[in-house]
Design a protein around this motif. Sequence first.
Motif, PDB file in Angstrom:
ATOM      1  N   VAL A 119      43.099  29.259 -34.781  1.00 54.69           N
ATOM      2  CA  VAL A 119      43.574  29.168 -36.171  1.00 54.69           C
ATOM      3  C   VAL A 119      43.804  27.710 -36.568  1.00 54.69           C
ATOM      4  N   ILE A 120      44.496  26.969 -35.711  1.00 54.44           N
ATOM      5  CA  ILE A 120      44.818  25.580 -36.050  1.00 54.44           C
ATOM      6  C   ILE A 120      43.560  24.721 -36.117  1.00 54.44           C
ATOM      7  N   LEU A 121      42.670  24.859 -35.126  1.00 54.15           N
ATOM      8  CA  LEU A 121      41.464  24.034 -35.124  1.00 54.15           C
ATOM      9  C   LEU A 121      40.532  24.392 -36.280  1.00 54.15           C
ATOM     10  N   ALA A 122      40.418  25.679 -36.592  1.00 56.59           N
ATOM     11  CA  ALA A 122      39.561  26.090 -37.707  1.00 56.59           C
ATOM     12  C   ALA A 122      40.075  25.490 -39.009  1.00 56.59           C
ATOM     13  N   ARG A 123      41.395  25.508 -39.190  1.00 55.01           N
ATOM     14  CA  ARG A 123      41.990  24.942 -40.401  1.00 55.01           C
ATOM     15  C   ARG A 123      41.762  23.433 -40.460  1.00 55.01           C
ATOM     16  N   GLU A 124      42.058  22.734 -39.350  1.00 55.30           N
ATOM     17  CA  GLU A 124      41.974  21.275 -39.357  1.00 55.30           C
ATOM     18  C   GLU A 124      40.544  20.788 -39.563  1.00 55.30           C
ATOM     19  N   ILE A 125      39.607  21.381 -38.842  1.00 49.31           N
ATOM     20  CA  ILE A 125      38.211  20.964 -38.979  1.00 49.31           C
ATOM     21  C   ILE A 125      37.672  21.352 -40.352  1.00 49.31           C
ATOM     22  N   GLY A 126      38.008  22.565 -40.803  1.00 53.87           N
ATOM     23  CA  GLY A 126      37.525  23.026 -42.103  1.00 53.87           C
ATOM     24  C   GLY A 126      38.028  22.167 -43.249  1.00 53.87           C
ATOM     25  N   LYS A 147      52.420  17.282 -44.714  1.00 52.34           N
ATOM     26  CA  LYS A 147      53.170  16.407 -43.808  1.00 52.34           C
ATOM     27  C   LYS A 147      54.117  17.216 -42.932  1.00 52.34           C
ATOM     28  N   MET A 148      54.735  18.245 -43.519  1.00 47.52           N
ATOM     29  CA  MET A 148      55.611  19.119 -42.726  1.00 47.52           C
ATOM     30  C   MET A 148      54.806  19.861 -41.666  1.00 47.52           C
ATOM     31  N   LYS A 149      53.589  20.269 -42.033  1.00 47.32           N
ATOM     32  CA  LYS A 149      52.704  20.954 -41.073  1.00 47.32           C
ATOM     33  C   LYS A 149      52.382  20.047 -39.899  1.00 47.32           C
ATOM     34  N   THR A 150      52.042  18.790 -40.199  1.00 47.10           N
ATOM     35  CA  THR A 150      51.709  17.838 -39.144  1.00 47.10           C
ATOM     36  C   THR A 150      52.897  17.615 -38.216  1.00 47.10           C
ATOM     37  N   ALA A 179      54.745  26.244 -37.301  1.00 46.56           N
ATOM     38  CA  ALA A 179      53.573  25.376 -37.435  1.00 46.56           C
ATOM     39  C   ALA A 179      52.337  26.173 -37.847  1.00 46.56           C
ATOM     40  N   VAL A 180      52.152  27.350 -37.257  1.00 42.69           N
ATOM     41  CA  VAL A 180      50.990  28.180 -37.593  1.00 42.69           C
ATOM     42  C   VAL A 180      51.067  28.651 -39.042  1.00 42.69           C
ATOM     43  N   VAL A 181      52.257  29.076 -39.483  1.00 44.87           N
ATOM     44  CA  VAL A 181      52.423  29.530 -40.871  1.00 44.87           C
ATOM     45  C   VAL A 181      52.134  28.386 -41.840  1.00 44.87           C
ATOM     46  N   LEU A 182      52.685  27.203 -41.567  1.00 43.73           N
ATOM     47  CA  LEU A 182      52.435  26.047 -42.431  1.00 43.73           C
ATOM     48  C   LEU A 182      50.963  25.646 -42.406  1.00 43.73           C
ATOM     49  N   LEU A 188      45.230  26.924 -47.303  1.00 40.17           N
ATOM     50  CA  LEU A 188      44.866  27.645 -48.526  1.00 40.17           C
ATOM     51  C   LEU A 188      45.124  26.796 -49.767  1.00 40.17           C
ATOM     52  N   ASP A 189      46.220  26.035 -49.744  1.00 39.64           N
ATOM     53  CA  ASP A 189      46.534  25.182 -50.899  1.00 39.64           C
ATOM     54  C   ASP A 189      45.505  24.071 -51.064  1.00 39.64           C
ATOM     55  N   TYR A 190      45.038  23.487 -49.951  1.00 40.24           N
ATOM     56  CA  TYR A 190      44.017  22.451 -50.022  1.00 40.24           C
ATOM     57  C   TYR A 190      42.698  23.017 -50.553  1.00 40.24           C
ATOM     58  N   VAL A 191      42.371  24.243 -50.161  1.00 42.94           N
ATOM     59  CA  VAL A 191      41.157  24.881 -50.684  1.00 42.94           C
ATOM     60  C   VAL A 191      41.274  25.042 -52.201  1.00 42.94           C
ATOM     61  N   ARG A 192      42.449  25.480 -52.663  1.00 42.17           N
ATOM     62  CA  ARG A 192      42.676  25.635 -54.102  1.00 42.17           C
ATOM     63  C   ARG A 192      42.515  24.299 -54.819  1.00 42.17           C
TER      64      ARG A 192
END
Length: 208
Positions: A119-126, A147-150, A179-182, A188-192
Motif C-alpha cells: 500500500v505504501i509503496l504503491a502510493r509513493e511511487i504512484g 507532511k504528517m504522513k511523512t 501512517a497507512v491511513v494518512l 487520494l487528495d493528491y489525485v484530486r
Amino acid sequence: MSGVPASAAGRPAPAPGVRRVRLWNIANILTMGRLFLVPGFVLLMLHNGGYDPAWRSFAWAAFAIAMITDLFDGHLARTYNLVTDFGKIADPIADKAIMGAALLCLSALDDLPWWVTGVILAREIGITLMRFWVIKHGVIPASRGGKMKTLAQGVAVGMYILALEGPLATARFWVMAVAVVLTVLTGLDYVRQAVVLRRNARAAGSGR
C-alpha cells in the motif's frame, strides 16, 4: 584572462539578473548522500540474519540520518535558491529509495505484513509519477497532511527497525496504522489535485 567577452569567445553569457545555480550544491550533495546510504542501510539491516539488535540499531541510525537529511536538503534548496532540475528529480527518488528499502527489508524479515509495504509503496511511487505527469501544468505543493504522513511513516518504520518488544511493540502497530491511513487519504487528495490542475490547464488552453 584574455579580456575577451564570454559571448565573443563562443560561450553564451548568462542573462543579466539570472543567478546560475551550481549542480553540486549542498542540497544536491545531501540528496546524493541519502541515495548512497540506501545500500549501506540494507547491509546493516540484513546483517547476521537481520535479527541482531545491535546491527538493527546501526540500521536505525542510517535510516534516521536519511530522514533528517531529507528535511535539510529541501529547506536549504528553498532558502538559498539552490533548486535545480537534478534536485527536483533526485530528491523524491532518494526519499522513496530509503523508505522502500526499509519497508521491503521489514517485510522480508516478517516484521511487517507485505500488504502494508504494498500500500505504501504503491502510493509513493504512484504519486511521484503523477507529479511528473502534471508538472508541465503546474506543481502540486506538499500539503500539511502529506507532511504528517511523512512524519508518521518515518516514526513507524523507525520503530519497526528497532525491533521493539512489549508495550512499545503495541505502540508501533498503532503508529503504523495511522501512517497507512494518512498514506491512503493524502494519496487520494493528491489525485484530486492533479485532476483539477490538469482540467484547469486544459480549460485555460482552450479559452485562448
